[in-house]
Design a protein around this motif. Structure first.
Motif, PDB file in Angstrom:
ATOM      1  N   VAL A 198      32.539  41.973  45.527  1.00 23.27           N
ATOM      2  CA  VAL A 198      33.264  40.839  45.574  1.00 23.27           C
ATOM      3  C   VAL A 198      32.686  39.764  45.029  1.00 23.27           C
ATOM      4  O   VAL A 198      33.335  38.564  44.776  1.00 23.27           O
ATOM      5  CB  VAL A 198      33.778  40.362  47.106  1.00 23.27           C
ATOM      6  N   LYS A 199      31.556  39.807  44.587  1.00 25.12           N
ATOM      7  CA  LYS A 199      30.682  38.775  43.921  1.00 25.12           C
ATOM      8  C   LYS A 199      31.552  38.086  42.730  1.00 25.12           C
ATOM      9  O   LYS A 199      32.106  38.736  41.773  1.00 25.12           O
ATOM     10  CB  LYS A 199      29.313  39.041  43.508  1.00 25.12           C
ATOM     11  N   GLY A 200      31.592  36.884  42.734  1.00 23.21           N
ATOM     12  CA  GLY A 200      32.506  36.114  41.447  1.00 23.21           C
ATOM     13  C   GLY A 200      33.909  36.085  41.706  1.00 23.21           C
ATOM     14  O   GLY A 200      34.629  35.256  40.962  1.00 23.21           O
ATOM     15  N   ARG A 201      34.307  36.736  42.762  1.00 21.73           N
ATOM     16  CA  ARG A 201      35.760  36.678  43.116  1.00 21.73           C
ATOM     17  C   ARG A 201      36.096  36.170  44.432  1.00 21.73           C
ATOM     18  O   ARG A 201      37.240  35.327  44.499  1.00 21.73           O
ATOM     19  CB  ARG A 201      36.176  38.135  43.121  1.00 21.73           C
ATOM     20  N   PHE A 202      35.040  36.315  45.495  1.00 24.34           N
ATOM     21  CA  PHE A 202      35.370  35.839  46.765  1.00 24.34           C
ATOM     22  C   PHE A 202      34.519  34.713  46.941  1.00 24.34           C
ATOM     23  O   PHE A 202      33.353  34.767  46.567  1.00 24.34           O
ATOM     24  CB  PHE A 202      35.203  36.906  47.764  1.00 24.34           C
ATOM     25  N   THR A 203      35.017  33.630  47.900  1.00 27.11           N
ATOM     26  CA  THR A 203      34.210  32.365  48.238  1.00 27.11           C
ATOM     27  C   THR A 203      34.180  32.238  49.726  1.00 27.11           C
ATOM     28  O   THR A 203      35.455  32.043  50.023  1.00 27.11           O
ATOM     29  CB  THR A 203      34.358  31.424  47.244  1.00 27.11           C
ATOM     30  N   MET A 262      39.918  34.335  48.257  1.00 26.40           N
ATOM     31  CA  MET A 262      39.694  35.689  47.451  1.00 26.40           C
ATOM     32  C   MET A 262      40.732  35.525  46.220  1.00 26.40           C
ATOM     33  O   MET A 262      41.979  35.175  46.366  1.00 26.40           O
ATOM     34  CB  MET A 262      40.430  36.916  48.416  1.00 26.40           C
ATOM     35  N   ASN A 263      39.898  35.667  45.007  1.00 28.68           N
ATOM     36  CA  ASN A 263      40.749  35.497  44.024  1.00 28.68           C
ATOM     37  C   ASN A 263      40.614  37.148  43.039  1.00 28.68           C
ATOM     38  O   ASN A 263      39.680  37.748  43.546  1.00 28.68           O
ATOM     39  CB  ASN A 263      40.011  34.461  42.874  1.00 28.68           C
ATOM     40  N   SER A 264      41.421  37.137  41.897  1.00 21.33           N
ATOM     41  CA  SER A 264      41.459  38.166  41.197  1.00 21.33           C
ATOM     42  C   SER A 264      41.400  39.487  42.209  1.00 21.33           C
ATOM     43  O   SER A 264      40.516  40.635  41.822  1.00 21.33           O
ATOM     44  CB  SER A 264      40.132  38.206  40.283  1.00 21.33           C
TER      45      SER A 264
END
Length: 115
Positions: free
Chosen positions: A63-68, A82-84
Motif C-alpha cells: 500500500v506504500k504510496g497509495r495509503f496514508t 486510500m487512493n488508487s
C-alpha cells in the motif's frame, strides 16, 4: 469502556478512493501506536500501516504510496486515506490501538473494490 468504531467503508471502482475513520472513545491512557489491519476473504488479518506518537508512519509494501494514515488527537480519531484502490485491497478493515492498558480492536468496516 474503550471503544473503537470504524466507518467509511463501501463499494468503489478500481482506481477510486475512500477514507476510513476510526473513532476512539474511553480512556486508554498513553498509546504505543495505532494501526490499520485488513482481512480479505480466506486470508489472515494483515497489517496495512501504523502511526506512532510523533505521527511517524509505516506501511505495508503493498500500500506504500497509495495509503496514508493520519491522526486528529483533538477528535480522538485516526484516518486511512486510500487512493488508487485495487481489487486486491478488498476486505474488512480494522483499526487497532496498543496501550499499556491493553490491545483494542474495532468491529471492522468492509471495503470492496470492483474491477
Amino acid at each position: 469502556q474503550v471503544q473503537l468504531v470504524e466507518s467509511g467503508g463501501g463499494l468503489v471502482p478500481a482506481g477510486g478512493s475512500l477514507r476510513l475513520s476510526c473513532a476512539v472513545s474511553g480512556s486508554i491512557g498513553s498509546v504505543y501506536g495505532m494501526g490499520w489491519y485488513r482481512q480479505g476473504s480466506g486470508n489472515e488479518r494483515e497489517l496495512v500501516g501504523i502511526i506512532v506518537p510523533g505521527h511517524n508512519t509505516n506501511y505495508a509494501d503493498s500500500v506504500k504510496g497509495r495509503f496514508t494514515i493520519s491522526r486528529d488527537n483533538a477528535k480522538n480519531t485516526m484516518y486511512l486515506q486510500m487512493n488508487s484502490l485495487k481489487p486486491e485491497d478488498t476486505g474488512v478493515y480494522y483499526c487497532n490501538v496498543e496501550s499499556p492498558l491493553g490491545d483494542y480492536w474495532g468491529q471492522g468496516t468492509r471495503v470492496t473494490v470492483s474491477s
